[in-house]
Design an enzyme around this catalytic site. Structure first.
Site, mmCIF file in Angstrom:
data_model
loop_
_atom_site.group_PDB
_atom_site.id
_atom_site.type_symbol
_atom_site.label_atom_id
_atom_site.label_comp_id
_atom_site.label_asym_id
_atom_site.label_seq_id
_atom_site.Cartn_x
_atom_site.Cartn_y
_atom_site.Cartn_z
ATOM 1 N N SER A 14 0.847 -1.181 0.000
ATOM 2 C CA SER A 14 0.000 0.000 0.000
ATOM 3 C C SER A 14 0.884 1.233 0.000
ATOM 4 O O SER A 14 2.023 1.201 0.455
ATOM 5 C CB SER A 14 -0.946 0.004 1.200
ATOM 6 O OG SER A 14 -0.218 0.252 2.370
ATOM 7 N N GLY A 15 0.356 2.283 -0.565
ATOM 8 C CA GLY A 15 1.136 3.524 -0.646
ATOM 9 C C GLY A 15 0.220 4.718 -0.606
ATOM 10 O O GLY A 15 -0.950 4.596 -0.245
ATOM 11 N N VAL A 25 -2.187 -2.364 -3.388
ATOM 12 C CA VAL A 25 -1.960 -3.437 -4.359
ATOM 13 C C VAL A 25 -2.453 -4.753 -3.757
ATOM 14 O O VAL A 25 -2.135 -5.085 -2.620
ATOM 15 C CB VAL A 25 -0.461 -3.540 -4.725
ATOM 16 C CG1 VAL A 25 -0.222 -4.679 -5.702
ATOM 17 C CG2 VAL A 25 0.051 -2.226 -5.321
ATOM 18 N N LYS A 83 -3.320 -3.160 -8.948
ATOM 19 C CA LYS A 83 -2.999 -1.891 -8.287
ATOM 20 C C LYS A 83 -4.216 -0.998 -8.367
ATOM 21 O O LYS A 83 -4.712 -0.709 -9.457
ATOM 22 C CB LYS A 83 -1.786 -1.251 -8.977
ATOM 23 C CG LYS A 83 -1.220 -0.024 -8.273
ATOM 24 C CD LYS A 83 0.155 0.339 -8.831
ATOM 25 C CE LYS A 83 0.751 1.549 -8.121
ATOM 26 N NZ LYS A 83 2.155 1.801 -8.532
ATOM 27 N N MET A 125 8.844 -11.331 -3.937
ATOM 28 C CA MET A 125 10.135 -10.813 -3.513
ATOM 29 C C MET A 125 10.593 -9.689 -4.446
ATOM 30 O O MET A 125 10.609 -9.855 -5.659
ATOM 31 C CB MET A 125 11.186 -11.920 -3.493
ATOM 32 C CG MET A 125 12.513 -11.424 -2.938
ATOM 33 S SD MET A 125 13.728 -12.715 -2.696
ATOM 34 C CE MET A 125 13.127 -13.457 -1.190
ATOM 35 N N ASP A 175 11.907 6.394 -10.949
ATOM 36 C CA ASP A 175 11.879 5.887 -9.564
ATOM 37 C C ASP A 175 12.475 4.482 -9.511
ATOM 38 O O ASP A 175 11.936 3.599 -8.849
ATOM 39 C CB ASP A 175 10.450 5.925 -9.012
ATOM 40 C CG ASP A 175 10.400 5.750 -7.488
ATOM 41 O OD1 ASP A 175 11.448 5.921 -6.831
ATOM 42 O OD2 ASP A 175 9.307 5.436 -6.967
#
Ligand code: ADP
Ligand code: MG
Ligand code: MG
Length: 330
Positions: free
Chosen positions: A34-35, A40, A55, A115, A155
């Site tokens: 999460s952001g 997601v 997402k 991962m 990014d």
């Protein structure tokens, strides 16, 4: 053509993320991230045995400058337009996009078992330079492809690279990506501080590729030494590198070329594509994920792995040298 007001400013925020056409076709399983923009989820496609990664982009949280008008898609977040134009085996595969009043739902092909390179590096894998080069070259391939499409990711960092058990990587998270144009300079940095290049830290505008090479350099350095090259912004600006232990001459030279504080003399993506160390021969079948991870990563391929931190305290920790928190972008 800019309108005097943007309808996106007034999108309702109260519609459930999954509602709409999406929920007729997918069953949400669980959250994997999460952001600031949303979250997601791992989801199952109804009727077929397919697990996908979705997402959820909250429209009201997408920055004004991150919207773009496209003749086919209409006004959409750049993340969607960029991803819809990319097709490459080192870049996340966007399968479908749905929307409701408040959210976009980006359905992506699942890669690996949960991962990313951040987790991978934290587990101190047994990486020789050949395996290291194999991982690094895939990031170079992805970035070279992006630039051929005039896209800057902006990014690139270990968290935004996912790795599977065949050591195949994919670049994800195009939330900061933008289109490059001949002569156009970017004025804002919207990546992660630890990955920001010296000239941008000093307030200079940038074209894109020079930043991407620097950020790939930070990843290469971190995978090589399991620590960050710089303890703070001042050290990054100075560009002074003190390698903690000896590696091959070719890798040493490469690290100095990608982490060159001067963007004009820094390696270009084209130079990386021709770099001998990066593209040295590798027999990837010789490497077994479980052995490289020293048994720490689990071996369950049916579900996302919860990575455990190593209990072995004799190995140096990245976080002991650097405030290496998973930071928010933008
Ligand atoms: P954010 O913008 O919040 O960083 P990301 O796009 O990076 O969101 O996705 C968040 C996390 O979800 C990633 O760090 C990764 O662990 C996971 N993830 C995203 N896309 C995929 C994918 N296609 N396959 C597997 N995991 C993914
Ligand atoms: Mg991310
Ligand atoms: Mg992001």
């Amino acid at each position: 053509e800019e309108k005097t007001f943007s309808p996106q400013k007034y999108v309702p925020n109260n519609v459930a993320p999954e509602s709409g056409e999406f929920i007729k076709r997918f069953i949400p399983l669980r959250e994997i991230g999460s952001g600031a923009f949303g979250h997601v989820n791992l989801c199952r496609r109804i009727g077929i045995d397919e697990i996908v990664v979705v997402k959820f982009l909250c429209k009201s949280k997408v920055f004004q400058e991150s919207w773009i008008e496209d003749k086919d898609l209409g006004r959409v977040p750049k993340e969607i337009l960029v991803l819809s134009r990319l097709k490459h085996d080192k870049i996340v595969d966007l399968l479908e996009v749905y929307e409701n009043l408040s959210y976009y739902q980006l359905v992506m092909r699942k890669h690996g078992d949960g991962m990313d390179l951040f987790d991978f590096i934290e587990l101190h894998p047994l990486l020789d330079e050949i395996l290291l080069s194999y991982i690094f070259r895939q990031i170079v391939d992805a970035v070279a492809y992006l630039h051929s499409c005039n896209v800057a990711h902006r990014d690139i960092k270990d968290e935004n690279v996912i790795i599977d058990e065949d050591f195949n990587i994919r670049l994800i998270d195009f939330g900061s990506a933008d289109f490059m144009e001949e002569g156009k300079l970017f004025a804002t940095f919207c990546g992660t501080m630890e990955y920001c290049s010296p000239e941008i830290l000093l307030g200079n505008k940038y074209y894109g590729p020079e930043l991407e090479v620097w950020t790939m350099g930070i990843i290469l350095y971190t995978m090589t030494f399991f620590e960050n090259p710089y303890v703070d912004v001042e050290e990054a600006i100075s560009g002074q590198l003190n390698l903690p232990f000896r590696v091959s001459a070719k890798l040493t030279q490469l690290i100095f070329q990608v982490l060159d504080p001067n963007p004009k003399s820094r390696a270009s993506v084209t130079q990386l594509l021709a770099n001998e160390w990066t593209y040295q021969p590798v027999d990837i079948k010789k490497y077994h994920f479980f052995a490289v991870m020293r048994g720490q990563a689990g071996h369950d391929t049916s579900s996302f792995i919860e990575a455990e931190l190593p209990s072995d305290t004799t190995t140096p920790k990245i976080s002991s040298r650097y405030q290496y928190v998973k930071s928010e972008s933008c």
